[in-house]
Design an enzyme around this catalytic site. Structure first.
Site, mmCIF file in Angstrom:
data_model
loop_
_atom_site.group_PDB
_atom_site.id
_atom_site.type_symbol
_atom_site.label_atom_id
_atom_site.label_comp_id
_atom_site.label_asym_id
_atom_site.label_seq_id
_atom_site.Cartn_x
_atom_site.Cartn_y
_atom_site.Cartn_z
ATOM 1 N N CYS A 182 -1.176 -61.824 84.401
ATOM 2 C CA CYS A 182 -2.462 -61.148 84.185
ATOM 3 C C CYS A 182 -3.260 -61.789 83.058
ATOM 4 O O CYS A 182 -4.425 -62.144 83.232
ATOM 5 C CB CYS A 182 -2.212 -59.670 83.899
ATOM 6 S SG CYS A 182 -3.658 -58.754 83.345
ATOM 7 N N CYS A 213 -3.393 -58.998 78.207
ATOM 8 C CA CYS A 213 -2.767 -58.819 76.895
ATOM 9 C C CYS A 213 -2.183 -60.164 76.460
ATOM 10 O O CYS A 213 -1.715 -60.934 77.294
ATOM 11 C CB CYS A 213 -1.653 -57.776 76.959
ATOM 12 S SG CYS A 213 -2.183 -56.122 77.458
ATOM 13 N N CYS A 227 -0.485 -50.713 85.252
ATOM 14 C CA CYS A 227 -0.838 -51.382 83.997
ATOM 15 C C CYS A 227 -0.209 -50.638 82.818
ATOM 16 O O CYS A 227 -0.377 -49.421 82.683
ATOM 17 C CB CYS A 227 -2.356 -51.446 83.838
ATOM 18 S SG CYS A 227 -2.890 -52.222 82.297
ATOM 19 N N ASP A 252 -30.679 -47.196 70.969
ATOM 20 C CA ASP A 252 -29.804 -47.936 71.878
ATOM 21 C C ASP A 252 -30.677 -48.479 73.006
ATOM 22 O O ASP A 252 -31.710 -47.886 73.347
ATOM 23 C CB ASP A 252 -28.715 -47.021 72.448
ATOM 24 C CG ASP A 252 -27.556 -47.807 73.028
ATOM 25 O OD1 ASP A 252 -26.537 -47.946 72.338
ATOM 26 O OD2 ASP A 252 -27.670 -48.304 74.167
ATOM 27 N N CYS A 290 -15.969 -55.313 66.649
ATOM 28 C CA CYS A 290 -14.871 -55.552 67.592
ATOM 29 C C CYS A 290 -14.609 -57.041 67.761
ATOM 30 O O CYS A 290 -13.832 -57.440 68.632
ATOM 31 C CB CYS A 290 -15.173 -54.898 68.943
ATOM 32 S SG CYS A 290 -16.662 -55.543 69.757
#
Length: 437
Positions: A64, A67, A147, A318, A393
């Protein structure tokens, strides 16, 4: 280890980047790409294993690629995320970065099944519909039915969706010639257990039978929407979203307040750690009762609501109009009379507010991974609110933006919060205080 979770080693004097290798290991690898100052390689064999290497709990971990750190013991993942911040600061070198206080990453007690939002691509293989993610650096879909980091209810729903897409012969999008279902987004309100879906399609589809069976199977589903995306770009969403079934929004809670989320509104994907993140943001801004606060990139108003009862006013903006409508409704539902929200770009709206006489004592920014827009950064440096909290982030764009911000603000500390366990990403809360003249 590098900022993408890859091992960084040496062959003779050549720098080698090896995904899957861990710090302290001796590995045998195959060079796949030669660059000017380094090479990239594929891990073939671990000759000497790290004592912190663990067996991943996910059967498709390597295939995948969603991660990157699941084979590293969790407490060492948190250490690595501290180091990711240091690496980014060392690369961009904002003023005084060697003396910044980097607080240890706040992790999860149970770092699994934490993702309350699922966004899977759909494709047809040999006449059978599959849903999942593209393998890293490719357009090869990896089908995902279990998952390790995804909320289990949302996983069950996407599995049912793929079955029903097959059953009712719904056309599935193909990049070459077929118009149809492209992407399915599923989000769960952790506190309410309410679920919403967005079907992203490249043309109108007959979904009535599918929706009827799906909602009968899962009474937690409260909203089903359709987003039409006819572009051939990699953008997930098109401009138009309409509710096909159910209510306009679902309920969620954080800290001591609740709010509504419409399908396209942004909200953090890890509800448990969002509690930690927002609490850290509230501590970092350290507001007073007479303060006026601007919440840039406000979404549905969630971070700003953490301050609304403690300050004179909160204003937010926003670019997604639906999010602003949610923010207004949420504020009214909580009884706040000191909030104001406007749709548009922060770099356009903040100067307009200042021209109208508004002055902010504090600023909250929670930008996308691309970091602060250049115009917004210039706006912040022009008006210089006394205090600021930067929620990031992406450590690289954070460090880049701090190059300019640190000329005007002292970086009091950086507190990392592990919003994305088992990945090479982390979220950071930065406390900034304007320098004395």
């Amino acid at each position: 280890m590098g900022i993408n979770g890859e091992g960084i080693g040496f062959y003779k004097k050549t720098l080698v980047f090896v995904p899957g290798a861990l710090k302290g290991e001796d590995v045998f690898c195959q060079v796949t790409s030669v660059k000017r100052n380094f090479v990239e390689a594929r891990l073939l064999k671990i000759n000497k294993s790290s004592k912190f290497r663990v067996a991943p709990d996910c059967a498709i971990y390597e295939e995948c690629g969603g991660c990157q750190l699941m084979d590293l013991r969790y407490d060492k993942q948190l250490d690595h995320k501290d180091d990711i911040i240091r690496q980014a600061l060392k690369k961009f070198k904002p003023e005084g970065y060697e003396d910044y206080e980097i607080r240890h990453t706040l992790g999860m007690e149970k770092p699994q099944h934490y993702r309350a939002k699922l966004q899977f691509q759909t494709r047809s293989f040999g006449g059978s519909v599959k849903a999942g993610l593209y393998a890293e650096g490719s357009h090869r879909l990896v089908a995902i039915e279990d998952c390790y980091v995804q909320d289990q209810l949302t996983q069950k729903i996407i599995n049912k969706v793929t079955h029903l897409l097959d059953k009712y012969k719904i056309p599935i999008y193909n990049e070459r010639k077929i118009a149809g279902m492209r992407t399915v987004m599923i989000r769960k309100g952790q506190s309410s257990n309410q679920v919403q879906l967005i079907f992203v399609t490249s043309r109108e589809l007959a979904l009535t039978k599918l929706i009827k069976e799906l909602t009968a199977t899962f009474p937690e589903i409260k909203t089903i929407a359709l987003n039409l995306n006819t572009s051939k770009t990699s953008d997930i969403y098109g401009d138009k979203t309409e509710i096909l079934w159910g209510q306009d929004s679902i309920e969620e809670s954080v800290l001591d307040y609740s709010f509504a989320l419409s399908p396209r509104a942004f909200y953090q994907l890890n509800p448990e750690q969002t509690q930690v993140l927002y609490n850290q943001a509230r501590k970092a801004l350290d507001v007073g009762v007479d303060d006026h606060i601007i919440d840039a990139y406000c979404g549905v108003g969630t971070i700003g609501f953490a301050f609304a009862a403690k300050v004179k006013s909160v204003r937010g903006m926003d670019i997604i109009p639906e999010a602003i409508e949610d923010a207004k409704k949420n504020s009214a539902a909580m009884g706040f009379a000191n909030t104001y929200y406007e749709a548009g770009k922060a770099e356009d709206i903040i100067p307009k507010w200042y021209e109208e006489g508004y002055r902010a004592d504090g600023l909250i920014v929670d930008p996308p991974r691309t970091g602060l827009d250049d115009k917004l950064l210039a706006t912040v440096l022009k008006y210089k609110p006394e205090k600021m909290v930067y929620v990031s982030c992406n450590t690289s764009t954070l460090a880049r933006d701090l190059v300019k911000l640190a000329k005007v603000y002292n970086v009091e500390y950086i507190q990392s919060v592990d919003m994305f366990p088992h990945t090479a990403r982390t979220e950071a809360v930065v406390k900034l205080q304007k320098k004395e003249c």
